[in-house]
Design an enzyme around this catalytic site. Structure first.
Site, PDB file in Angstrom:
ATOM      1  N   ARG A  60     -66.288 -58.292  16.269  1.00  0.00           N
ATOM      2  CA  ARG A  60     -67.684 -58.400  15.820  1.00  0.00           C
ATOM      3  C   ARG A  60     -68.388 -57.051  15.859  1.00  0.00           C
ATOM      4  O   ARG A  60     -69.328 -56.807  15.107  1.00  0.00           O
ATOM      5  CB  ARG A  60     -68.428 -59.425  16.686  1.00  0.00           C
ATOM      6  N   GLU A  97     -66.449 -62.341  29.801  1.00  0.00           N
ATOM      7  CA  GLU A  97     -67.034 -63.568  30.354  1.00  0.00           C
ATOM      8  C   GLU A  97     -66.032 -64.714  30.365  1.00  0.00           C
ATOM      9  O   GLU A  97     -66.067 -65.567  31.244  1.00  0.00           O
ATOM     10  CB  GLU A  97     -68.283 -63.952  29.537  1.00  0.00           C
TER      11      GLU A  97
HETATM   12  O1  PRP Z   1     -69.580 -57.657  27.862  1.00  0.00           O
HETATM   13  P1  PRP Z   1     -68.348 -58.487  27.827  1.00  0.00           P
HETATM   14  O2  PRP Z   1     -68.301 -59.526  28.928  1.00  0.00           O
HETATM   15  O3  PRP Z   1     -67.094 -57.660  27.819  1.00  0.00           O
HETATM   16  O4  PRP Z   1     -68.375 -59.349  26.501  1.00  0.00           O
HETATM   17  C1  PRP Z   1     -68.766 -58.859  25.258  1.00  0.00           C
HETATM   18  C2  PRP Z   1     -67.663 -58.926  24.242  1.00  0.00           C
HETATM   19  O5  PRP Z   1     -67.290 -60.292  23.997  1.00  0.00           O
HETATM   20  C3  PRP Z   1     -67.233 -60.523  22.595  1.00  0.00           C
HETATM   21  O6  PRP Z   1     -66.025 -60.150  22.035  1.00  0.00           O
HETATM   22  P2  PRP Z   1     -64.677 -61.021  22.040  1.00  0.00           P
HETATM   23  O7  PRP Z   1     -63.738 -60.402  23.034  1.00  0.00           O
HETATM   24  O8  PRP Z   1     -64.990 -62.466  22.204  1.00  0.00           O
HETATM   25  O9  PRP Z   1     -64.029 -60.683  20.642  1.00  0.00           O
HETATM   26  P3  PRP Z   1     -64.384 -60.849  19.101  1.00  0.00           P
HETATM   27  O10 PRP Z   1     -65.411 -59.798  18.760  1.00  0.00           O
HETATM   28  O11 PRP Z   1     -63.069 -60.548  18.484  1.00  0.00           O
HETATM   29  O12 PRP Z   1     -64.896 -62.249  18.841  1.00  0.00           O
HETATM   30  C4  PRP Z   1     -68.310 -59.597  22.066  1.00  0.00           C
HETATM   31  O13 PRP Z   1     -68.139 -59.347  20.679  1.00  0.00           O
HETATM   32  C5  PRP Z   1     -68.128 -58.365  22.914  1.00  0.00           C
HETATM   33  O14 PRP Z   1     -67.133 -57.501  22.394  1.00  0.00           O
HETATM   34  N1  ADE Z   2     -71.895 -65.837  25.891  1.00  0.00           N
HETATM   35  C1  ADE Z   2     -71.335 -65.130  24.905  1.00  0.00           C
HETATM   36  N2  ADE Z   2     -71.645 -65.401  23.617  1.00  0.00           N
HETATM   37  C2  ADE Z   2     -71.085 -64.677  22.608  1.00  0.00           C
HETATM   38  N3  ADE Z   2     -70.189 -63.708  22.808  1.00  0.00           N
HETATM   39  C3  ADE Z   2     -69.858 -63.412  24.078  1.00  0.00           C
HETATM   40  N4  ADE Z   2     -69.014 -62.482  24.594  1.00  0.00           N
HETATM   41  C4  ADE Z   2     -69.030 -62.608  25.929  1.00  0.00           C
HETATM   42  N5  ADE Z   2     -69.854 -63.585  26.307  1.00  0.00           N
HETATM   43  C5  ADE Z   2     -70.394 -64.101  25.167  1.00  0.00           C
END
Ligand code: PRP
Ligand code: ADE
Length: 177
Positions: A60, A97
């Site tokens: 994302r 998370e």
């Molecule tokens: O601060 P944090 O606890 O590390 O979480 C934040 C991350 O979680 C989500 O990514 P995700 O790993 O779900 O991947 P995606 O973008 O591929 O959906 C979001 O896009 C951040 O990169």
């Molecule tokens: N609560 C949340 N919603 C969307 N993206 C996340 N990445 C980590 N925690 C998240």
């Protein structure tokens, strides 16, 4: 578009991807042409000191990073989930998370001394952004800050980034709900 209108474009989905997680879904903001442009413009306006590179985190974060790089006239450094990049990489494990993962970047993507701004859609625990910062620093880059559409301050990512000398700025937060 006001900050409240922008915030209202983010959909919340309880218990995704695991029970207890309030998932803040940016896809609904991205679907709105005015919201997408307003978010990109507002985040770009927070960058007063133009970096050399925008680092965008898989997946994302690619959206946010590309929008900022185009607006600021910077190159784009892709920090990808491990196993996707074709060249020689360095990698870092991290926790977020709802699990653990591994990020990688091309070892030659960042010339020593390059000033790099980290971007992602959302800051939660900070595990992802800190792993990206470790990679950039291992490659010799200087992390100038971090930018997010969304912050979840209850999860403490902002404090962790500041402890590492990285100032995070976000457009909106979701706290206590
Ligand atoms: O601060 P944090 O606890 O590390 O979480 C934040 C991350 O979680 C989500 O990514 P995700 O790993 O779900 O991947 P995606 O973008 O591929 O959906 C979001 O896009 C951040 O990169
Ligand atoms: N609560 C949340 N919603 C969307 N993206 C996340 N990445 C980590 N925690 C998240």
């Amino acid at each position: 578009m006001t900050p409240d209108q922008l915030r209202a474009l983010v959909r919340t989905i309880p218990d995704h991807p695991k029970p207890g997680i309030m998932f803040r879904d940016v896809t609904t903001l991205l679907l709105d042409p005015e919201g997408l442009a307003a978010a990109a413009d507002a985040l770009a306006a927070t960058v007063t000191d133009k970096p050399d590179l925008i680092a965008a985190i898989d997946a994302r974060g690619f959206i946010v990073g590309t929008a900022l790089a185009l607006r600021l006239g910077c190159g784009l450094l892709l920090v990808r989930k491990d196993g996707k990049l074709p060249g020689e990489t360095i990698a870092e494990d991290y926790a977020l998370e709802y699990g653990t993962d591994r990020l990688a970047m091309h070892v030659d993507a960042c010339t020593p001394g390059a000033r790099v701004l980290i971007t992602d859609d959302l800051l939660a625990t900070g595990g992802t952004a800190l792993a990206a910062a470790r990679l950039i620093r291992r490659a010799g880059g200087l992390v100038t800050g971090a930018r997010f559409f969304i912050d979840l301050p209850d999860l403490g990512g902002g404090a962790k980034l500041r402890a590492e000398g990285i100032e995070p700025i976000s457009l909106m937060d979701f706290a206590g709900d």
